[in-house]
Design a protein around this motif. Structure first.
Motif, short mmCIF file in Angstrom:
data_model
loop_
_atom_site.label_atom_id
_atom_site.label_comp_id
_atom_site.label_asym_id
_atom_site.label_seq_id
_atom_site.Cartn_x
_atom_site.Cartn_y
_atom_site.Cartn_z
N VAL A 388 18.38 30.12 14.55
CA VAL A 388 17.30 29.17 14.79
C VAL A 388 17.34 28.61 16.20
O VAL A 388 16.29 28.36 16.82
CB VAL A 388 17.34 28.05 13.73
CG1 VAL A 388 18.40 27.00 14.05
CG2 VAL A 388 15.97 27.39 13.58
N TRP A 389 18.54 28.43 16.78
CA TRP A 389 18.61 27.87 18.12
C TRP A 389 18.23 28.89 19.19
O TRP A 389 17.92 28.50 20.33
CB TRP A 389 19.98 27.26 18.39
CG TRP A 389 20.04 25.85 17.88
CD1 TRP A 389 20.52 25.42 16.68
CD2 TRP A 389 19.54 24.68 18.55
NE1 TRP A 389 20.35 24.07 16.55
CE2 TRP A 389 19.77 23.59 17.68
CE3 TRP A 389 18.94 24.46 19.78
CZ2 TRP A 389 19.41 22.29 18.03
CZ3 TRP A 389 18.58 23.16 20.12
CH2 TRP A 389 18.81 22.10 19.25
N ILE A 390 18.23 30.16 18.86
CA ILE A 390 17.67 31.16 19.78
C ILE A 390 16.20 30.84 20.04
O ILE A 390 15.72 30.81 21.19
CB ILE A 390 17.83 32.58 19.22
CG1 ILE A 390 19.30 32.99 19.20
CG2 ILE A 390 17.02 33.59 20.06
CD1 ILE A 390 19.55 34.34 18.55
N PHE A 391 15.47 30.57 18.96
CA PHE A 391 14.03 30.33 19.08
C PHE A 391 13.72 28.91 19.50
O PHE A 391 12.70 28.66 20.15
CB PHE A 391 13.34 30.69 17.76
CG PHE A 391 13.41 32.16 17.46
CD1 PHE A 391 12.64 33.06 18.16
CD2 PHE A 391 14.27 32.65 16.49
CE1 PHE A 391 12.71 34.42 17.90
CE2 PHE A 391 14.35 34.00 16.22
CZ PHE A 391 13.56 34.89 16.93
N TYR A 392 14.57 27.94 19.14
CA TYR A 392 14.39 26.60 19.68
C TYR A 392 14.48 26.64 21.21
O TYR A 392 13.66 26.05 21.91
CB TYR A 392 15.47 25.65 19.14
CG TYR A 392 15.27 25.20 17.71
CD1 TYR A 392 14.05 25.34 17.06
CD2 TYR A 392 16.31 24.61 17.00
CE1 TYR A 392 13.88 24.93 15.75
CE2 TYR A 392 16.15 24.19 15.69
CZ TYR A 392 14.93 24.35 15.07
OH TYR A 392 14.77 23.93 13.78
N GLY A 393 15.51 27.33 21.70
CA GLY A 393 15.69 27.43 23.14
C GLY A 393 14.54 28.14 23.82
O GLY A 393 14.06 27.71 24.88
N LEU A 394 14.06 29.24 23.22
CA LEU A 394 12.93 29.98 23.80
C LEU A 394 11.66 29.12 23.83
O LEU A 394 10.90 29.18 24.79
CB LEU A 394 12.67 31.26 22.99
CG LEU A 394 13.58 32.45 23.28
CD1 LEU A 394 13.26 33.60 22.32
CD2 LEU A 394 13.41 32.92 24.72
N SER A 395 11.45 28.33 22.78
CA SER A 395 10.25 27.50 22.71
C SER A 395 10.27 26.41 23.77
O SER A 395 9.26 26.14 24.42
CB SER A 395 10.12 26.88 21.32
OG SER A 395 10.01 27.88 20.33
N VAL A 396 11.42 25.77 23.95
CA VAL A 396 11.53 24.73 24.97
C VAL A 396 11.43 25.36 26.36
O VAL A 396 10.81 24.78 27.27
CB VAL A 396 12.84 23.95 24.81
CG1 VAL A 396 13.01 22.95 25.94
CG2 VAL A 396 12.88 23.23 23.46
#
Length: 493
Positions: A388-396
């Protein structure tokens, strides 16, 4: 794709030429309605975040840092990080006022492939496994009073978890207001148990029970690896801080209510979490807490006996409320993916009578039930945060990119650029930490599964094989008649 979906996409393309691809809001006939206000938004954040995590993670956080002081610090810093991340998502959510959370942000910033990979990983792993774990936690607490002195049989836990999933799915398919009201009620119920634990701890502190806080940093285990793993467990308890972005299209006055819900909701959760941990340490030493099988139950047995049954009852309310919030918001992710043509088109259809994304919610519930069948689904928790933090990071990071590539988009909320930079860097550290400190093949398998979505994207989205349409069209027609659903339609001006 159906005629309604093609017409909608054509209208969106026309708006893109005007430089207002996402921001424009057209009158809608059959579509999601704005029915979620500020109070419901705060309850959605608080109700989704406070679930099983605060009753499970304290033991894991303490085990990684080894002392009371660092443990409480980790819980507070996790709250700050969740708030910063949510503020980044507030700018994204008001700049791109579409439901679906990270999906539309990745679509706008990087194109369809990263967005598809996010929906692929979320729909088949991240969201269903999270929903299943929460419902299993509910089942364990709900069944515990009926099996005193021993663990409930696994079949009982699984059946009860499946029943919870079915009920929550039905409620959210029938009515947006019903799901929202249920969330408000369960949030009030879980705040009762939070208040009981927190107030009891404050009273005990006032009575002088502070011995467990003396030399609170003594014997602490401070290292990059231990702090990283502690953050993983703490952030699992805070997961859900971005849930309102999945229902942006259903928020009343989102420019005002989205940031206000974040600013009020997440700090409230942070205060509650710190107070709950303080309460635990007023009645248990670090060693006793680590040896406890269920920290909240142990706390209740020592402080509330003979009324200790209140704790598992209200913890069950807490977990089921979290599960309801996850279902309410994650169903919208399936809806948006179907609307963009990245899933079966019928998943983007809306109930004619109920005005809910019923097919998307039912699909999500069905996938979740599959996840409770295996013997040990709890092993997925170790890799949930990694994915999930892969995509949190990409979104930010997408927020940073669009500051330069999409300057024409209106930004009702504009946060200092340093905030998304900090969150992006922390996201990178959180993704790399488990690989560096405790490398396992499972992380490689997780990455490979996410990338395997490229195969499905090329075959079914990019090339749109005719044989796949011949299969999907009769399925779509049958489900449309069975569920009484239609594509979202826009009224011509």
């Amino acid at each position: 794709m159906g005629e309604g979906s093609l017409r909608k996409r054509k209208d969106q393309d026309n708006r893109k030429e005007d430089g207002q691809s996402i921001q424009s809001q057209e009158p809608q006939a059959t579509n999601l309605k704005k029915q979620v206000g500020l109070i419901s938004g705060i309850c959605m954040i608080v109700g989704t975040i406070i679930g099983s995590g605060i009753f499970v993670s304290p033991k894991s956080v303490l085990a990684n840092v080894g002392a009371v002081g660092p443990c409480l610090t980790i819980w507070a810093v996790c709250g700050v990080l969740a708030t910063l991340g949510a503020l980044c998502f507030a700018e994204l959510g008001t700049m791109i006022a579409k439901s679906g959370g990270e999906y539309p942000y990745l679509m706008e910033a990087f194109g369809p492939i990263p967005a598809f990979l996010f929906s692929w990983a979320s729909l088949l792993v991240i969201k269903p496994s999270s929903f299943a774990i929460i419902c299993l936690s509910f089942a364990e607490y709900a069944s515990a009073p009926f099996y005193p002195g021993c663990d409930p049989p696994p079949v009982v836990i699984k059946c009860l978890a499946a029943a919870a999933i079915v009920v929550i799915t039905i409620v959210n398919s029938l009515s947006v207001k019903l799901g929202s009201y249920l969330q408000n009620f369960l949030t009030a119920a879980k705040m009762i148990v939070v208040a009981i634990i927190a107030v009891t701890g404050i009273v005990l502190l006032a009575q002088g029970k502070t011995q467990n806080f003396q030399d609170s940093f003594k014997d602490s285990k401070i290292s990059v690896s231990s702090i990283g793993l502690a953050f993983y467990n703490g952030l699992w308890a805070y997961d859900g801080w971005n849930q309102l972005n999945y229902i942006t299209e259903e928020l009343k006055n989102p420019y005002r209510n989205l940031p206000l819900s974040i600013i009020i909701g997440i700090p409230l959760v942070t205060v509650c979490y710190v107070l709950i941990n303080v309460s635990y340490f007023t009645v248990m030493t670090s060693t006793e807490l680590l040896q406890s099988q269920a920290v909240a139950v142990t706390f209740g047995d020592r402080v509330l006996y003979p009324a200790s049954w209140i704790i598992p009852l209200f913890v069950a309310f807490s977990t089921i409320g979290s599960a309801n919030g996850v279902c309410f918001t994650a169903g919208r992710l399936v809806y948006v993916a179907g609307r963009e043509g990245h899933m079966l088109e019928v998943l983007s259809y809306i109930s004619v009578k109920r005005l809910t994304p019923a097919p998307a919610i039912i699909f999500y519930g069905a996938v979740t039930i599959i996840y409770i069948i295996p013997g040990d689904i709890n092993t997925l928790i170790n890799y949930f945060s990694f994915a999930v933090w892969i995509f949190y990071g990409l979104s930010v990071f997408a927020l940073i990119v669009m500051r330069f590539t999409r300057k024409e988009l209106k930004r009702p909320i504009r946060i200092p650029i340093i905030i998304p930079v900090i969150v992006t860097l922390i996201s990178i550290l959180l993704v790399l930490a488990p690989i560096i400190t405790a490398p396992e093949l499972a992380y490689l398998y997780c990455v490979l599964f996410i990338l395997s979505g490229l195969i499905f994207y090329v075959l079914f989205v990019h090339f749109k094989f005719k044989w796949s349409q011949k299969i999907s069209e009769p399925i779509t027609m049958y489900l449309q008649m069975l569920l009484e659903v239609v594509p979202p339609e826009e009224v011509a001006e």
